[in-house]
Design an enzyme around this catalytic site. Structure first.
Site, PDB file in Angstrom:
ATOM      1  N   ARG A  51      63.802   2.568  56.204  1.00 28.72           N
ATOM      2  CA  ARG A  51      64.415   1.276  56.532  1.00 28.72           C
ATOM      3  C   ARG A  51      63.492   0.351  57.333  1.00 28.72           C
ATOM      4  O   ARG A  51      63.784  -0.827  57.499  1.00 28.72           O
ATOM      5  CB  ARG A  51      65.742   1.491  57.281  1.00 28.72           C
ATOM      6  CG  ARG A  51      66.872   1.863  56.332  1.00 28.72           C
ATOM      7  CD  ARG A  51      68.176   1.978  57.062  1.00 28.72           C
ATOM      8  NE  ARG A  51      68.264   3.221  57.819  1.00 28.72           N
ATOM      9  CZ  ARG A  51      69.142   3.421  58.802  1.00 28.72           C
ATOM     10  NH1 ARG A  51      69.970   2.465  59.156  1.00 28.72           N
ATOM     11  NH2 ARG A  51      69.174   4.571  59.423  1.00 28.72           N
ATOM     12  N   ALA A  57      59.861  13.895  61.400  1.00 26.96           N
ATOM     13  CA  ALA A  57      59.555  13.996  59.971  1.00 26.96           C
ATOM     14  C   ALA A  57      60.263  12.936  59.139  1.00 26.96           C
ATOM     15  O   ALA A  57      59.989  12.784  57.955  1.00 26.96           O
ATOM     16  CB  ALA A  57      59.917  15.385  59.458  1.00 26.96           C
TER      17      ALA A  57
HETATM   18  C1  UD1 Z   1      71.461  13.031  64.212  1.00 28.31           C
HETATM   19  C2  UD1 Z   1      72.493  14.047  64.726  1.00 28.31           C
HETATM   20  C3  UD1 Z   1      73.730  13.289  65.217  1.00 28.31           C
HETATM   21  C4  UD1 Z   1      73.329  12.301  66.298  1.00 28.31           C
HETATM   22  C5  UD1 Z   1      72.222  11.379  65.805  1.00 28.31           C
HETATM   23  C6  UD1 Z   1      71.704  10.571  66.950  1.00 28.31           C
HETATM   24  C7  UD1 Z   1      72.237  16.052  63.344  1.00 28.31           C
HETATM   25  C8  UD1 Z   1      72.761  16.817  62.228  1.00 28.31           C
HETATM   26  N1  UD1 Z   1      72.863  14.911  63.623  1.00 28.31           N
HETATM   27  O1  UD1 Z   1      72.011  12.373  63.100  1.00 28.31           O
HETATM   28  O2  UD1 Z   1      74.689  14.187  65.711  1.00 28.31           O
HETATM   29  O3  UD1 Z   1      74.444  11.554  66.714  1.00 28.31           O
HETATM   30  O4  UD1 Z   1      71.124  12.135  65.266  1.00 28.31           O
HETATM   31  O5  UD1 Z   1      70.809   9.591  66.486  1.00 28.31           O
HETATM   32  O6  UD1 Z   1      71.298  16.482  63.979  1.00 28.31           O
HETATM   33  N2  UD1 Z   1      64.477  14.850  61.175  1.00 28.31           N
HETATM   34  C9  UD1 Z   1      63.448  15.641  60.737  1.00 28.31           C
HETATM   35  N3  UD1 Z   1      63.645  16.429  59.621  1.00 28.31           N
HETATM   36  C10 UD1 Z   1      64.826  16.442  58.958  1.00 28.31           C
HETATM   37  C11 UD1 Z   1      65.870  15.609  59.408  1.00 28.31           C
HETATM   38  C12 UD1 Z   1      65.658  14.825  60.531  1.00 28.31           C
HETATM   39  O7  UD1 Z   1      62.374  15.666  61.328  1.00 28.31           O
HETATM   40  O8  UD1 Z   1      64.921  17.181  57.985  1.00 28.31           O
HETATM   41  C13 UD1 Z   1      64.264  14.023  62.370  1.00 28.31           C
HETATM   42  C14 UD1 Z   1      64.226  12.545  62.058  1.00 28.31           C
HETATM   43  O9  UD1 Z   1      62.891  12.112  61.890  1.00 28.31           O
HETATM   44  C15 UD1 Z   1      64.826  11.928  63.307  1.00 28.31           C
HETATM   45  C16 UD1 Z   1      65.797  12.991  63.794  1.00 28.31           C
HETATM   46  O10 UD1 Z   1      65.358  14.199  63.229  1.00 28.31           O
HETATM   47  O11 UD1 Z   1      63.869  11.722  64.306  1.00 28.31           O
HETATM   48  C17 UD1 Z   1      67.250  12.703  63.451  1.00 28.31           C
HETATM   49  O12 UD1 Z   1      67.413  12.696  62.071  1.00 28.31           O
HETATM   50  P1  UD1 Z   1      68.443  11.735  61.331  1.00 28.31           P
HETATM   51  O13 UD1 Z   1      68.460  12.052  59.910  1.00 28.31           O
HETATM   52  O14 UD1 Z   1      68.201  10.335  61.740  1.00 28.31           O
HETATM   53  O15 UD1 Z   1      69.811  12.264  61.991  1.00 28.31           O
HETATM   54  P2  UD1 Z   1      71.185  11.481  62.048  1.00 28.31           P
HETATM   55  O16 UD1 Z   1      71.870  11.612  60.751  1.00 28.31           O
HETATM   56  O17 UD1 Z   1      70.985  10.144  62.605  1.00 28.31           O
END
Ligand code: UD1
Ligand code: CA
Length: 443
Positions: free
Chosen positions: A17, A12
């Protein structure tokens, strides 16, 4: 036996970026979207698993194979994202595996290791890796070698930030454990989000155990920017080159050969430098692809030679021991066994029969500005250099077309056709002109 796993792919994220109109997970690596890679890996690891995909509100077109889509309206964190697939989680009888759509290089064996870990006691298994630079990742906190919690960078102490064992984001839940944990996750953290990672501390507080499965950083490279997309592409290419060589192909300069996700090379295939395989290419045993060739949607049979500087477009079927030479373009055409198209030709919407010889500069004029037409060249035919075969047209077996012909009518078997005006010759005229202009021989 445990019931088969249920898989959830989170996608989602808006991918701001990337600065793109295309949703991030649809950006391709080796000719296949990142999401396509993840779906293929899932299929290879746990064939036929019920799969869900969590997408954002403006991503209706985004699908992954047979996955059920769930829309996450507000992006409230990874745990919130997982909970959008509640019906799928409720129906799950086996383990639940959570993956990210923007982490395309994970290997099927790694997924199998994670799933198998949660069938042996732990409530959760987390895929961890040692990061060269852990900045930004959640850290895996352990006590006596046991995973106790995952701490997000923003919520971590300085000491915790020195930990280089990081969370990849991929994790598995033991059967029946996920919903009970996820429903208790709260958003009292630095970002005000529902963190999936909090499931670990909750499980441990329940007296359950959590396992860490480690993999290499190369497998969990997440793509947030175009530069990371290029890094993922490079990693994919490095793997594809190694695999091609392990399977018995010679790559003279591996770093200059580019594969697609589905390229298939047989044994003793030789690939010279600077060759690009776009999607849909099969090269059979013992064929040679010479330098600077581009192939797409093409089948090259055993012992054939293609290039240097050849272009095979979709529908090119190159038969056994065929020679396709320099500056030749083949599209939607079958070149039968032993035929030769050696120099500077365009062969499109055509058949070239067994052993035929297509001379330099031959063009199949397949398009009249309105529609495409077929050229059929019989076995053993000879097409003289610089001929234009105006389709639809048929050249019979063993026929001979004189050089420089424009062929607009069918040529019968074994016939000779010359489709050009007679040569005009005027004795001494060149000298007269030269003398009149006061020039020397040869200009
Ligand atoms: C997340 C992890 C972190 C890990 C990192 C690895 C959590 C809280 N943190 O952080 O521990 O080291 O990934 O890359 O899980 N997404 C959704 N809906 C949301 C939020 C995210 O679908 O509401 C999806 C994003 O599209 C993505 C993934 O989940 O594919 C990770 O989300 P992102 O916000 O990038 O997490 P990080 O802060 O990088
Ligand atoms: Ca991320």
């Amino acid at each position: 036996m445990t019931a088969s796993p249920t898989v959830l792919i989170l996608a989602a994220g808006e991918g701001t970026r990337m600065k793109s109109r295309l949703p991030k997970v649809l950006h391709p690596i080796a000719g296949l979207s990142m999401l396509g890679h993840v779906a293929a890996t899932v299929e290879a690891a746990v064939a036929g698993a019920a799969t869900g995909l969590v997408i954002g509100p403006h991503m209706e077109g985004v699908t992954a194979g047979a996955a059920r889509s769930f829309v996450q309206k507000d992006r409230l964190g990874t745990a919130h994202a997982v909970l959008q697939a509640r019906p799928l989680l409720e129906a799950a009888e086996g383990p639940i595996l959570v993956l990210y759509g923007d982490t395309p290089l994970i290997r099927p064996e790694t997924l199998r290791r994670l799933v198998s870990a949660v069938t042996q006691g732990p409530a959760i298994a987390v895929l961890g890796f040692r990061a060269a630079d852990p900045t930004g990742y959640g850290r895996l906190l352990t006590r006596d070698g046991q995973l106790t919690a995952i701490r997000e960078e923003r919520d971590a102490t300085d000491e915790e930030r020195r930990i280089d064992l990081c969370n990849s984001g991929v994790m598995a839940f033991a059967p029946g454990k996920a919903l009970g944990l996820l429903d208790r996750i709260r958003n009292d953290n630095a970002k005000g989000e529902f963190y999936l990672t909090d499931a670990v501390a909750l499980a441990v507080a329940d007296g359950e155990s959590a396992a860490i499965i480690e993999c290499g950083e190369d497998e969990v490279l997440g793509v947030n920017t175009r530069a990371q997309l290029a890094e993922a592409e490079a990693e994919f290419q490095a793997r594809a080159r190694r695999a091609a060589m392990e399977e018995g192909a010679t790559l003279v300069a591996p770093d200059t050969v580019f594969f697609s996700h589905d390229t298939k090379l047989g044994r003793d295939v030789v690939v010279e430098p600077n060759v690009v395989f776009a999607p849909g290419v099969v090269v059979e045993d013992g064929a040679t692809i010479r330098a600077f060739s581009h192939l797409e949607g093409a089948h090259v049979s055993s012992g054939a030679t293609v290039g240097p500087y050849a272009r095979l477009r979709p529908g090119a079927r190159i038969g056994e021991s065929v020679h396709i030479g320099n500056f030749v373009e083949i599209k939607a055409a079958t070149i039968e066994r032993g035929a030769k198209v050696n120099h500077l030709s365009y062969v499109g919407d055509a058949r070239v029969g067994e052993g035929a010889n297509v001379g330099a500069g031959t063009i199949t004029c397949n398009y009249d500005g309105f529609s495409k037409h077929v050229t059929d060249i019989g076995a053993g035919a000879f097409i003289g250099s610089n001929s234009a075969l105006v389709a639809p047209v048929k050249i019979g077996d063993g026929a001979y077309v004189g050089s420089g012909s424009v062929i607009t009518e069918d040529v019968a078997t074994d016939a000779l056709a010359i489709g050009r005006g007679r040569q005009v010759a005027k004795a001494g005229r060149a000298r007269e002109l030269r003398e009149a202009l006061g020039k020397k021989k040869g200009g």
